[in-house]
Design a protein around this motif. Structure first.
Motif, PDB file in Angstrom:
ATOM      1  N   ILE A  30       0.833  -1.200   0.000  1.00  0.00           N
ATOM      2  CA  ILE A  30       0.000   0.000   0.000  1.00  0.00           C
ATOM      3  C   ILE A  30       0.869   1.252   0.000  1.00  0.00           C
ATOM      4  O   ILE A  30       0.639   2.192  -0.763  1.00  0.00           O
ATOM      5  CB  ILE A  30      -0.964   0.000   1.208  1.00  0.00           C
ATOM      6  N   GLU A  31       1.918   1.226   0.827  1.00  0.00           N
ATOM      7  CA  GLU A  31       2.825   2.382   0.880  1.00  0.00           C
ATOM      8  C   GLU A  31       3.464   2.638  -0.479  1.00  0.00           C
ATOM      9  O   GLU A  31       3.528   3.777  -0.951  1.00  0.00           O
ATOM     10  CB  GLU A  31       3.932   2.131   1.920  1.00  0.00           C
ATOM     11  N   LEU A  32       3.914   1.550  -1.091  1.00  0.00           N
ATOM     12  CA  LEU A  32       4.556   1.649  -2.392  1.00  0.00           C
ATOM     13  C   LEU A  32       3.571   2.185  -3.433  1.00  0.00           C
ATOM     14  O   LEU A  32       3.883   3.086  -4.212  1.00  0.00           O
ATOM     15  CB  LEU A  32       5.052   0.255  -2.800  1.00  0.00           C
ATOM     16  N   GLY A  33       2.362   1.635  -3.399  1.00  0.00           N
ATOM     17  CA  GLY A  33       1.326   2.060  -4.334  1.00  0.00           C
ATOM     18  C   GLY A  33       1.013   3.533  -4.169  1.00  0.00           C
ATOM     19  O   GLY A  33       0.828   4.265  -5.141  1.00  0.00           O
ATOM     20  N   ARG A  34       1.005   3.973  -2.901  1.00  0.00           N
ATOM     21  CA  ARG A  34       0.727   5.372  -2.623  1.00  0.00           C
ATOM     22  C   ARG A  34       1.826   6.260  -3.223  1.00  0.00           C
ATOM     23  O   ARG A  34       1.557   7.277  -3.849  1.00  0.00           O
ATOM     24  CB  ARG A  34       0.644   5.579  -1.107  1.00  0.00           C
ATOM     25  N   GLU A  35       3.050   5.796  -3.053  1.00  0.00           N
ATOM     26  CA  GLU A  35       4.178   6.554  -3.584  1.00  0.00           C
ATOM     27  C   GLU A  35       4.078   6.688  -5.107  1.00  0.00           C
ATOM     28  O   GLU A  35       4.234   7.775  -5.666  1.00  0.00           O
ATOM     29  CB  GLU A  35       5.462   5.807  -3.222  1.00  0.00           C
ATOM     30  N   PHE A  36       3.804   5.555  -5.786  1.00  0.00           N
ATOM     31  CA  PHE A  36       3.683   5.580  -7.241  1.00  0.00           C
ATOM     32  C   PHE A  36       2.589   6.545  -7.672  1.00  0.00           C
ATOM     33  O   PHE A  36       2.750   7.314  -8.601  1.00  0.00           O
ATOM     34  CB  PHE A  36       3.344   4.189  -7.780  1.00  0.00           C
ATOM     35  N   CYS A  37       1.475   6.470  -6.957  1.00  0.00           N
ATOM     36  CA  CYS A  37       0.349   7.315  -7.318  1.00  0.00           C
ATOM     37  C   CYS A  37       0.686   8.786  -7.135  1.00  0.00           C
ATOM     38  O   CYS A  37       0.403   9.605  -8.006  1.00  0.00           O
ATOM     39  CB  CYS A  37      -0.873   6.966  -6.474  1.00  0.00           C
ATOM     40  N   GLU A  38       1.299   9.090  -5.981  1.00  0.00           N
ATOM     41  CA  GLU A  38       1.634  10.496  -5.725  1.00  0.00           C
ATOM     42  C   GLU A  38       2.495  11.055  -6.848  1.00  0.00           C
ATOM     43  O   GLU A  38       2.269  12.158  -7.344  1.00  0.00           O
ATOM     44  CB  GLU A  38       2.345  10.634  -4.369  1.00  0.00           C
ATOM     45  N   LYS A  39       3.463  10.261  -7.289  1.00  0.00           N
ATOM     46  CA  LYS A  39       4.349  10.716  -8.360  1.00  0.00           C
ATOM     47  C   LYS A  39       3.591  10.885  -9.665  1.00  0.00           C
ATOM     48  O   LYS A  39       3.718  11.900 -10.344  1.00  0.00           O
ATOM     49  CB  LYS A  39       5.502   9.730  -8.547  1.00  0.00           C
ATOM     50  N   ALA A  40       2.809   9.853 -10.004  1.00  0.00           N
ATOM     51  CA  ALA A  40       2.099   9.879 -11.283  1.00  0.00           C
ATOM     52  C   ALA A  40       1.094  11.022 -11.328  1.00  0.00           C
ATOM     53  O   ALA A  40       0.953  11.712 -12.335  1.00  0.00           O
ATOM     54  CB  ALA A  40       1.408   8.540 -11.518  1.00  0.00           C
ATOM     55  N   PHE A  41       0.405  11.246 -10.192  1.00  0.00           N
ATOM     56  CA  PHE A  41      -0.562  12.344 -10.138  1.00  0.00           C
ATOM     57  C   PHE A  41       0.152  13.682 -10.270  1.00  0.00           C
ATOM     58  O   PHE A  41      -0.297  14.570 -10.990  1.00  0.00           O
ATOM     59  CB  PHE A  41      -1.350  12.300  -8.824  1.00  0.00           C
ATOM     60  N   ALA A  42       1.279  13.808  -9.559  1.00  0.00           N
ATOM     61  CA  ALA A  42       2.005  15.081  -9.560  1.00  0.00           C
ATOM     62  C   ALA A  42       2.499  15.420 -10.962  1.00  0.00           C
ATOM     63  O   ALA A  42       2.475  16.568 -11.381  1.00  0.00           O
ATOM     64  CB  ALA A  42       3.170  15.012  -8.578  1.00  0.00           C
ATOM     65  N   LEU A  94       1.078  14.898 -13.619  1.00  0.00           N
ATOM     66  CA  LEU A  94      -0.038  15.439 -14.395  1.00  0.00           C
ATOM     67  C   LEU A  94      -0.676  16.627 -13.691  1.00  0.00           C
ATOM     68  O   LEU A  94      -1.788  17.024 -14.017  1.00  0.00           O
ATOM     69  CB  LEU A  94      -1.077  14.344 -14.631  1.00  0.00           C
ATOM     70  N   LYS A  95       0.026  17.136 -12.700  1.00  0.00           N
ATOM     71  CA  LYS A  95      -0.454  18.274 -11.913  1.00  0.00           C
ATOM     72  C   LYS A  95      -1.812  17.980 -11.273  1.00  0.00           C
ATOM     73  O   LYS A  95      -2.692  18.829 -11.209  1.00  0.00           O
ATOM     74  CB  LYS A  95      -0.535  19.533 -12.783  1.00  0.00           C
ATOM     75  N   LEU A  96      -1.985  16.748 -10.838  1.00  0.00           N
ATOM     76  CA  LEU A  96      -3.210  16.350 -10.159  1.00  0.00           C
ATOM     77  C   LEU A  96      -2.888  16.109  -8.689  1.00  0.00           C
ATOM     78  O   LEU A  96      -1.741  15.827  -8.344  1.00  0.00           O
ATOM     79  CB  LEU A  96      -3.769  15.059 -10.770  1.00  0.00           C
ATOM     80  N   SER A  97      -3.895  16.214  -7.868  1.00  0.00           N
ATOM     81  CA  SER A  97      -3.662  15.961  -6.448  1.00  0.00           C
ATOM     82  C   SER A  97      -4.165  14.567  -6.084  1.00  0.00           C
ATOM     83  O   SER A  97      -5.349  14.258  -6.185  1.00  0.00           O
ATOM     84  CB  SER A  97      -4.372  17.002  -5.584  1.00  0.00           C
TER      85      SER A  97
END
Ligand code: MN
Length: 712
Positions: A483-495, A497-500
């Protein structure tokens, strides 16, 4: 006081060749060891072991048991008595009996709650290596119960409760029914004195009232037996107090409402007669079908055999009959103890043998020996050998499979204690976590907040509870990391695309996406991303489908920044749609290039040129065949190096050449040398390999250009 000779005379009656000297020696030894002790009654302490030995003689037990009865408290009470001392004087057999009794007496039963009682009983059985120890222990307790009046009331109650919870069922287990009944009745006397005395009175009155009725039934039955040529004994009696009391409590009725208070017992010579008598009784009175039980063809576990039936007798009164042979009666009264002296005439047929439970083995052994002295001395009670019984610090008994460790114990107490078990003290001493617990040990679990279950524990725990809890914990930990890893990937991918990401999470968008991927909740979605089963980009595509459309339609302006926005179209992979794709910076592949996809855990696919130095053949399972999807025209970065003359206007000329082929320039730089040569570097955007070729041709056509090369 009973003398040694009184006991010896009793033994001589049933075993004339016994070793009387041993009894005399044990008597003298015990008298000396207890010489300074006085009982609460004011009598010399010696009275107690003598009474115990005397009862054992009355039960026709062997010499070793009687000697052990005399000596049973010496090891505990006399500081001068040691195991070595006893074994020197009396041999190993008697010594081990005394040792066994001493061990049991040291157990402190602190909790008498019902669910504990069963464990206490099992613990005692597990500690008893020789069944005689248990018989002597029961007799010891019997004498203590008979002299309980001298104890203080609180103590009386505690001992009576313990007797009811532990010793009465054990007597029942050994089939010694007279002991079971006496234990139950005398316990009731101390636990419920008012009820007991009321019952005493009522039962006496009832007996008087029923005398005539009982005699009438007895006569009638005897006459009928006689008619069929059966000689039997018939007796009628009221049930014992405790069983009446239990009926009153269980059915919530008064004494007067109990109809089956009188029981008749018919003793005959053989099994066939038992069934004949049953037929005679059923012919006399109408039987109550549900009350018939055949314990002859299916004996109880404690060897009890009898036929039970209830009939509606004269005046509509219920009467209960127990029909059995005299041999069966011996077993019913004396249980296991009957086997020390009762050998003749007791033969088991094959059917019986199969039906017999745990005592079968003993009976078979018994038939091979002639001398009661030898009898059962090697019999072990292995009933519960697969279990071990240990105490918690508050005196509760826990049952565990043998070989269990403190971790098993910790999990039995509470999952949380197991999860934080960092060590254990056994009888006050620290032991390793893999220590194997033994019967009767007091185990204190040491916990620590920082301690957590460990995969290694699985190698030595014995209980399935511990095993599954440890596995659960390990799995949960892995899940947490995913979950932590997934969160990290998501945060990067969202960022990117300038998404939160946080907003997507809070607004429930992630939750909704999870459902679309058939997952229960957002965390499961993150875990899937962490494990590389899904890419963050796939999730973004689901949440913001409009972004994809925008990116497609916005065209070149957006794409000029494409090098900072790695996920792009242009690649298709067999059977997989929407996978997150990045183009490797090291080799900048172009459509048309021979490429492979490299799977990065949780980060999707990175596209390399097949001849890139970062592509290693060794990890073939991480490479994926990919193809360019040339229908979608997008632009890709590529770096080129141009060697040319260092002349004025050269940069402008090169830029014009590139633009003439409709390629964008992302960046450019120039290096000059003293011999008026220059090396120019450009990062340009092209559609594909063909596009690059045209750009290169245009550049070569510029005057003063020597060489144009793509860089890798
Ligand atoms: Mn005792």
């Amino acid at each position: 006081m009973i003398r040694a000779n009184d006991i010896i005379e009793k033994v001589a009656d049933y075993y004339p060749a016994a070793d009387f000297d041993t009894i005399r020696k044990a008597y003298a030894y015990s008298a000396y060891a207890h010489r300074n002790q006085v009982r609460l009654s004011g009598e010399p302490y010696m009275v107690h072991p003598i009474e115990v030995a005397n009862m054992l003689a009355e039960m026709k037990m062997d010499v070793a048991s009687i000697a052990a009865g005399l000596l049973h408290d010496t090891l505990e009470d006399d500081p001068m008595t040691s195991i070595e001392d006893l074994s020197l004087r009396f041999g190993d057999e008697i010594t081990s009996l005394v040792e066994g009794l001493t061990k049991i007496s040291k157990i402190k039963f602190k909790s008498s709650r019902e669910h504990q009682a069963e464990n206490y009983r099992k613990m005692i059985l597990a500690m008893v290596k020789d069944i005689r120890v248990l018989v002597i222990k029961l007799v010891d307790r019997m004498h203590n119960m008979r002299t309980l009046d001298f104890q203080k009331p609180a103590r009386q109650e505690a001992i009576a409760q313990e007797t009811l919870d532990i010793y009465a069922p054990l007597a029942n287990r050994l089939g010694i029914s007279w002991m079971k009944q006496e234990f139950e009745d005398s316990s009731l006397r101390y636990l419920q004195p008012t009820i007991y005395h009321e019952l005493e009175e009522k039962v006496a009155r009832k007996e008087l009232e029923s005398r005539e009725f009982i005699d009438k039934i007895i006569k009638l039955v005897l006459r009928n037996l006689d008619h069929y040529g059966i000689s039997g004994e018939v007796a009628g009696r009221l049930k014992h107090f405790y069983s009446i009391y239990r009926k009153m409590v269980r059915r919530d009725i008064a004494f007067e409402q109990i109809y089956d208070i009188i029981a008749f017992r018919i003793l005959v010579s053989d099994k066939a007669e038992c069934y004949n008598v049953l037929g005679i009784i059923h012919a006399l009175w109408r039987p109550v079908p549900s009350r018939f039980k055949d314990f002859i063809s299916i004996p109880k576990a404690n060897m009890y055999q009898s036929l039970h039936t209830s009939v509606i007798g004269p005046d509509g009164r219920y009467i209960e009959f127990q029909i059995r042979t005299r041999e069966m009666h011996q077993i019913a009264e004396k249980g296991i103890a009957a086997h020390w002296h009762y050998k003749e005439g007791y033969q088991l047929d094959d059917h019986d043998r199969k039906q017999m439970g745990w005592l079968r083995q003993m009976i078979e052994w018994q038939q091979d020996v002639n001398n009661p002295g030898e009898f059962l001395d090697s019999v072990k009670i292995d009933l519960f050998s697969e279990a071990v019984y240990v105490f918690t610090p508050v005196g509760e008994v826990k049952e565990l499979p043998s070989g269990s460790t403190p971790i098993d114990m910790a999990y039995i107490i509470h999952s949380n204690i197991g999860d934080h078990c960092s060590g254990a003290k056994v009888n006050g001493k620290l032991v390793p976590l893999r220590y194997q617990l033994k019967n009767g040990e007091m185990v204190e679990i040491v916990t620590s907040k920082r301690q957590h279950p460990n995969k290694d524990w699985l190698a030595f725990v014995k209980t399935s509870k511990a095993r599954s809890k440890i596995r659960q914990w390990v799995k949960k930990e892995e899940e947490k990391r995913s979950i932590e890893l997934g969160r990290e990937f998501c945060e990067k991918a969202f960022a990117r695309l300038k998404l939160s990401f946080n907003q997507a999470l809070k607004s429930g968008k992630m939750q909704a996406a999870a459902v679309e991927f058939s997952l229960n909740h957002a965390e499961a979605l993150l875990a899937a991303i962490g494990r590389g089963k899904l890419s963050a980009q796939q999730v973004i595509n689901r949440i913001y489908p409009e972004l994809r459309e925008q990116r497609k339609s916005k065209g070149k302006k957006e794409e000029s920044k494409a090098s900072r926005k790695p996920p792009r179209d242009g690649i298709s992979i067999k059977d997989i749609d929407d996978v997150m794709v990045r183009f490797a910076k090291c080799c900048n592949p172009l459509p048309g290039d021979d490429v492979v996809g490299f799977i990065t855990r949780g980060r999707g696919l990175t596209i390399h040129r097949r001849n890139c130095r970062h592509v290693h053949k060794g990890e073939s399972e991480r490479y994926m065949d990919v193809e360019w999807n040339l229908e979608r025209s997008t632009s890709h970065s590529v770096k080129i190096r141009i060697m040319c003359e260092d002349v004025k206007g050269m940069l402008v000329a090169l830029g014009t050449a590139i633009s003439s082929q409709e390629a964008n320039i992302a960046s450019g730089s120039v290096k000059t040398s003293i011999d008026h040569k220059a090396i120019c570097f450009f990062e340009i955007q092209v559609k594909d390999l063909e596009h690059l070729k045209k750009v290169k041709q245009a550049l070569r056509a510029v005057k003063g250009v020597y060489q144009v090369a793509r860089m890798s």
